[in-house]
Design a protein around this motif. Structure first.
Motif, PDB file in Angstrom:
ATOM      1  N   SER A   1      -6.880   0.603  -0.153  1.00 49.63           N
ATOM      2  CA  SER A   1      -6.310   1.259  -1.332  1.00 49.63           C
ATOM      3  C   SER A   1      -4.796   1.117  -1.359  1.00 49.63           C
ATOM      4  CB  SER A   1      -6.698   2.741  -1.367  1.00 49.63           C
ATOM      5  OG  SER A   1      -6.029   3.485  -0.362  1.00 49.63           O
TER       6      SER A   1
ATOM      7  N   TYR B   1      -3.745  -2.322  -2.544  1.00 45.15           N
ATOM      8  CA  TYR B   1      -3.725  -2.397  -4.005  1.00 45.15           C
ATOM      9  C   TYR B   1      -2.436  -1.775  -4.550  1.00 45.15           C
ATOM     10  CZ  TYR B   1      -8.707  -3.579  -3.780  1.00 45.15           C
ATOM     11  OH  TYR B   1      -9.918  -4.186  -3.515  1.00 45.15           O
TER      12      TYR B   1
ATOM     13  N   SER C   1       0.407  -4.161  -4.178  1.00 46.02           N
ATOM     14  CA  SER C   1       0.388  -5.208  -5.205  1.00 46.02           C
ATOM     15  C   SER C   1       1.035  -4.724  -6.497  1.00 46.02           C
ATOM     16  CB  SER C   1      -1.057  -5.653  -5.492  1.00 46.02           C
ATOM     17  OG  SER C   1      -1.597  -6.343  -4.397  1.00 46.02           O
TER      18      SER C   1
END
Length: 232
Positions: free
Chosen positions: A102, A105, A108
């Motif tokens: 998580s 992500y 990113s």
């Protein structure tokens, strides 16, 4: 035993994250420079066979080729990180692994926002940085600050994969001379801890300095004016 091949460019923060991972794991690998500036290497048939998108990083492990930086880092950990390692970069148990995923992500999302602000590809137009994206930077830093209120590193009390990528992402702000960290004491302390890790300098630190020198010295003005720079 054949070395892994790591195709990279030192100006790419996702490449820095993979580089940091390789070094932290002690993997024996061979560096393969890919010229992103003139784009010559990216268009070569042999490179496009490894990654049809023509982007770095790429990891070549024998006949197996893998792109996308986070996927490469996870693959490396699953292959090389010993089961009895006390402080894993990529945990094996399901819940801790999901937590790390998580945060990958989130990293990113932060990279996208920070990169759009720093605006590397438009420096040749003398337009850095994009001040209209500054609020996105603060949003990313606020998220990281909140997460770091609960632990010394993003997922745990020791570094994990998202830390190795996030430090390269956050330090891209140095290129744009961003220094508004007064509201982020946890983030500042985390940055200092990350910079003290083994292999930080060779994986991240020296490349951030090189990017900064390249753009702030306007070295790009002597390069071919091609589509990479957005100049027609």
């Amino acid at each position: 035993m054949q070395k892994m091949e790591f195709y990279y460019h030192p100006f790419s923060s996702p490449c820095m994250g993979v580089w940091f991972t390789l070094n932290q794991l002690g993997v024996n690998f061979e560096l393969k420079f890919v010229d992103l500036i003139t784009e010559v290497d990216q268009r070569k048939e042999e490179f496009l066979k490894m990654n049809p998108l023509g982007k770095v990083p790429v990891l070549k492990d024998g006949d197996f080729c893998l792109n996308e930086s986070h996927a490469i880092a996870q693959y490396l950990c699953l292959k090389y990180e010993a089961d009895d390692t006390a402080q894993k970069l990529y945990p094996k148990d399901l819940q801790n692994q999901a937590k790390v995923n998580s945060l990958m992500y989130l990293e990113s999302d932060c990279l996208s926002k920070i990169y759009n602000y720093v605006n590397l590809t438009l420096w040749a137009r003398d337009q850095p940085p994009r001040k209209d994206r500054l609020n996105d930077v603060y949003s990313s830093l606020n998220s990281l600050e909140t997460i770091l209120e609960r632990s010394k590193f993003l997922a745990n009390e020791h570094p994990t994969l998202p830390d190795l990528f996030a430090i390269a992402t956050v330090n891209l702000l140095d290129v744009a001379k961003f220094n508004d960290y007064q509201k982020y004491p946890n983030l500042v302390a985390w940055k200092q801890r990350m910079q003290q890790l083994p292999h930080y300098e060779e994986s991240v630190g020296k490349h951030i300095l090189a990017i900064t020198d390249f753009f702030q010295s306007k070295a790009y003005l002597n390069l071919p004016k091609n589509d990479y720079w957005g100049i027609k």
